[in-house]
Design a protein around this motif. Structure first.
Motif, PDB file in Angstrom:
ATOM      1  N   VAL A  69       3.156   1.224 -12.342  1.00 57.90           N
ATOM      2  CA  VAL A  69       3.147  -0.272 -12.332  1.00 57.90           C
ATOM      3  C   VAL A  69       2.928  -0.502 -13.765  1.00 57.90           C
ATOM      4  CG1 VAL A  69       1.595  -2.104 -11.565  1.00 57.90           C
ATOM      5  CG2 VAL A  69       1.999  -0.079 -10.147  1.00 57.90           C
ATOM      6  N   GLY A  70       3.645  -1.620 -14.133  1.00 59.21           N
ATOM      7  CA  GLY A  70       3.607  -2.033 -15.645  1.00 59.21           C
ATOM      8  C   GLY A  70       2.868  -3.163 -15.931  1.00 59.21           C
ATOM      9  N   PRO A  71       2.409  -3.498 -17.123  1.00 57.90           N
ATOM     10  CA  PRO A  71       1.661  -4.849 -17.012  1.00 57.90           C
ATOM     11  C   PRO A  71       2.359  -6.037 -16.684  1.00 57.90           C
ATOM     12  CG  PRO A  71       1.968  -3.310 -19.148  1.00 57.90           C
ATOM     13  CD  PRO A  71       2.627  -2.824 -18.247  1.00 57.90           C
ATOM     14  N   GLY A  72       1.915  -6.726 -15.974  1.00 58.66           N
ATOM     15  CA  GLY A  72       2.254  -8.023 -15.292  1.00 58.66           C
ATOM     16  C   GLY A  72       3.465  -7.816 -14.026  1.00 58.66           C
ATOM     17  N   GLU A  73       3.420  -6.699 -13.588  1.00 59.66           N
ATOM     18  CA  GLU A  73       4.553  -6.251 -12.784  1.00 59.66           C
ATOM     19  C   GLU A  73       4.041  -6.154 -11.301  1.00 59.66           C
ATOM     20  OE1 GLU A  73       8.046  -2.955 -12.416  1.00 59.66           O
ATOM     21  OE2 GLU A  73       6.163  -2.415 -13.409  1.00 59.66           O
ATOM     22  N   ILE A  74       4.713  -6.639 -10.358  1.00 60.15           N
ATOM     23  CA  ILE A  74       4.317  -6.735  -8.765  1.00 60.15           C
ATOM     24  C   ILE A  74       5.203  -5.586  -8.383  1.00 60.15           C
ATOM     25  CG2 ILE A  74       4.032  -7.933  -6.876  1.00 60.15           C
ATOM     26  CD1 ILE A  74       3.673 -10.528  -8.336  1.00 60.15           C
ATOM     27  N   VAL A  75       4.664  -4.430  -7.780  1.00 62.92           N
ATOM     28  CA  VAL A  75       5.266  -3.473  -7.300  1.00 62.92           C
ATOM     29  C   VAL A  75       4.959  -3.009  -5.899  1.00 62.92           C
ATOM     30  CG1 VAL A  75       5.622  -0.880  -7.479  1.00 62.92           C
ATOM     31  CG2 VAL A  75       5.333  -2.258  -9.470  1.00 62.92           C
ATOM     32  N   GLY A  76       5.832  -2.942  -4.866  1.00 63.56           N
ATOM     33  CA  GLY A  76       5.517  -2.809  -3.836  1.00 63.56           C
ATOM     34  C   GLY A  76       5.233  -1.544  -3.245  1.00 63.56           C
ATOM     35  N   LEU A  77       4.548  -1.076  -2.207  1.00 62.51           N
ATOM     36  CA  LEU A  77       4.541   0.323  -1.708  1.00 62.51           C
ATOM     37  C   LEU A  77       4.405   0.010   0.184  1.00 62.51           C
ATOM     38  CD1 LEU A  77       4.270   3.331  -2.107  1.00 62.51           C
ATOM     39  CD2 LEU A  77       1.623   2.944  -2.166  1.00 62.51           C
ATOM     40  N   VAL A  78       5.417   0.458   0.589  1.00 63.56           N
ATOM     41  CA  VAL A  78       5.584   0.264   2.040  1.00 63.56           C
ATOM     42  C   VAL A  78       5.952   1.546   2.745  1.00 63.56           C
ATOM     43  CG1 VAL A  78       6.653  -2.104   1.555  1.00 63.56           C
ATOM     44  CG2 VAL A  78       8.179   0.038   1.790  1.00 63.56           C
ATOM     45  N   GLY A  79       5.787   1.436   4.315  1.00 63.80           N
ATOM     46  CA  GLY A  79       6.082   2.707   4.859  1.00 63.80           C
ATOM     47  C   GLY A  79       5.207   2.442   6.140  1.00 63.80           C
ATOM     48  N   THR A 120      -0.370 -15.932  -9.231  1.00 65.76           N
ATOM     49  CA  THR A 120      -0.660 -17.064 -10.208  1.00 65.76           C
ATOM     50  C   THR A 120      -1.752 -16.421 -11.245  1.00 65.76           C
ATOM     51  OG1 THR A 120      -0.327 -18.932  -9.076  1.00 65.76           O
ATOM     52  CG2 THR A 120      -2.123 -18.988 -10.875  1.00 65.76           C
ATOM     53  N   LEU A 121      -2.641 -15.425 -10.445  1.00 61.34           N
ATOM     54  CA  LEU A 121      -3.705 -14.506 -11.265  1.00 61.34           C
ATOM     55  C   LEU A 121      -2.838 -13.549 -12.292  1.00 61.34           C
ATOM     56  CD1 LEU A 121      -6.247 -14.006  -8.438  1.00 61.34           C
ATOM     57  CD2 LEU A 121      -6.420 -15.473 -10.193  1.00 61.34           C
ATOM     58  N   ARG A 122      -1.770 -13.002 -11.466  1.00 64.63           N
ATOM     59  CA  ARG A 122      -0.823 -12.113 -12.267  1.00 64.63           C
ATOM     60  C   ARG A 122      -0.287 -13.079 -13.646  1.00 64.63           C
ATOM     61  NH1 ARG A 122       4.765 -10.487 -11.635  1.00 64.63           N
ATOM     62  NH2 ARG A 122       4.862 -12.667 -11.396  1.00 64.63           N
ATOM     63  N   ASP A 123       0.068 -14.171 -13.421  1.00 68.41           N
ATOM     64  CA  ASP A 123       0.947 -14.687 -14.568  1.00 68.41           C
ATOM     65  C   ASP A 123      -0.402 -14.939 -15.521  1.00 68.41           C
ATOM     66  OD1 ASP A 123       3.209 -14.648 -13.213  1.00 68.41           O
ATOM     67  OD2 ASP A 123       2.943 -16.387 -12.246  1.00 68.41           O
ATOM     68  N   GLU A 124      -1.429 -15.542 -15.141  1.00 65.12           N
ATOM     69  CA  GLU A 124      -2.556 -15.980 -16.025  1.00 65.12           C
ATOM     70  C   GLU A 124      -3.280 -14.820 -16.725  1.00 65.12           C
ATOM     71  OE1 GLU A 124      -5.036 -18.428 -13.638  1.00 65.12           O
ATOM     72  OE2 GLU A 124      -3.590 -19.957 -13.654  1.00 65.12           O
TER      73      GLU A 124
END
Length: 359
Positions: free
Chosen positions: A47-57, A213-217
């Motif tokens: 997971v990188g800075p400012g990135e939204i990564v999904g984990l599914v299953g 929003t919190l990710r962006d800020e």
């Protein structure tokens, strides 16, 4: 299951190629006493800075266990192999004060049921004060910071809420409180473990918009854990798919949704209803997920896979790179047939405006 049209589209926020990952899990294998196979096997995830990564299953695939490894919250008696790094810190080597400081600062976790994270007899202000205990602030400053956090997560009338107890707040309000507690130490990495599953669709969309929003800020990295593949495809920038303790596929979200490569990923999409399409017969994946008592020397999905042959039962799973980026662990990947219908996620509707927000 929520349709992706109820959620805001993922705004690309891919970190530069040379950006150091906030979370870097490399070939993590987790053994537990009395189990026939590892709980996690060769799991790699970034997971990188400012990135939204999904984990599914499916349930039991190892999603929560993978996320908790970032906090070194491992089951009793667990033996771990591989590495887990958060902002360059080797988490598996931490102990004592260093581990407590790590859990209170660099990374925070938001769980599925907010009521389980709150003491039912203590006030909301006490919960936030505990999270701020290491901040060095005096009592008036702690209270001011707690009110600020409640305002940040969009909870109305913070002065009143801070004096209330959990049973006096709705599920959506409590989830905002738990998120406020997670933000108390200004973490760089946020782990959201099914954080919206227990909420109605409207409140779910508001919480998802809040997290973005919190990710962006604040530039946080976000690992978003869910069993809902369509939600992950609409909300995340990259998605990892887990099965039986292994990552079987990883792709950019749009590619994963439109052209899934692993048979398990295709099976998840085939048995998911889509409100944007005409009613169709859902095709469940045959069989059942393996338990920790089941052993298999080869591909863990071969017993449920329509394309498997005898060699799949002994083939050692290994990720193969995909042309558009990402990877998939399937022996027959090069000659696997293309999807008969490649679903394209429709354009999402905008999230509710702040003026119309219903807590």
């Amino acid at each position: 299951m929520p349709n992706p049209t109820t959620h805001p589209a993922a705004a690309p926020s891919v970190p530069p190629p040379d950006a150091a990952p906030l979370l870097d899990i490399d070939r993590l294998t987790l053994h537990l006493p009395g189990t026939a196979r590892p709980v996690l096997a060769e799991v790699s995830l970034r997971v990188g800075p400012g990135e939204i990564v999904g984990l599914v299953g499916e349930s039991g695939s190892g999603k929560s266990t993978t996320a908790k490894a970032a906090l070194r919250l491992l089951p009793e008696g667990a033996r771990a192999e591989g590495t887990v790094q958060v902002s360059g810190t080797d988490v598996l080597s931490l102990n004592g004060a260093a581990l407590r400081a790590h859990r209170a600062g660099a990374v925070a976790m938001v769980h599925q049921d907010p009521r389980s994270a709150l003491n039912p007899v203590r006030r909301i202000g006490d919960f936030l004060a505990e999270r701020l205990a290491r901040s060095g602030l005096d009592r008036p400053a702690v209270r001011a910071r707690a009110l600020e956090l409640l305002g940040t997560v969009g909870l109305p009338d913070p002065e009143r809420r801070i004096r209330q107890r959990p049973h006096e707040l709705s599920g959506g309000m409590l989830q905002r409180v738990v998120i406020a507690g997670a933000l108390a130490a200004a973490p760089r990495l946020l782990l959201a473990d099914e954080a919206t599953s227990a909420l109605d669709v409207t409140t779910q969309a508001e919480i998802l918009a809040l997290l973005r929003t919190l990710r962006d800020e604040h530039g946080m990295g976000l690992l978003f854990i869910t069993h809902d593949l369509q939600l992950a495809a609409a909300y995340c920038e990259r998605v990892y798919v887990m099965y039986a303790g292994r990552v079987v596929e990883e792709q950019p979200a749009d590619a994963l949704f439109s052209a899934p490569r692993h048979p398990y990923t295709r099976g998840l999409l085939a048995c998911s209803p889509d409100l944007a399409e005409a009613p169709r017969v859902l095709r469940p994946i045959p069989g059942r997920p393996p338990s920790l008592a089941d052993t298999f020397p080869g591909c863990p999905f071969h017993a449920r896979c329509a394309h498997a042959d005898d060699d799949c039962a002994t083939w050692t799973p290994a990720p193969a790179p995909l042309p558009g980026g990402g990877s998939a662990s399937c022996r027959k990947l090069p000659d696997a047939p293309a999807p008969t219908a490649s679903p394209t996620p429709p354009s999402p509707s905008p999230s509710p405006s702040p003026e119309k927000r219903q807590p």
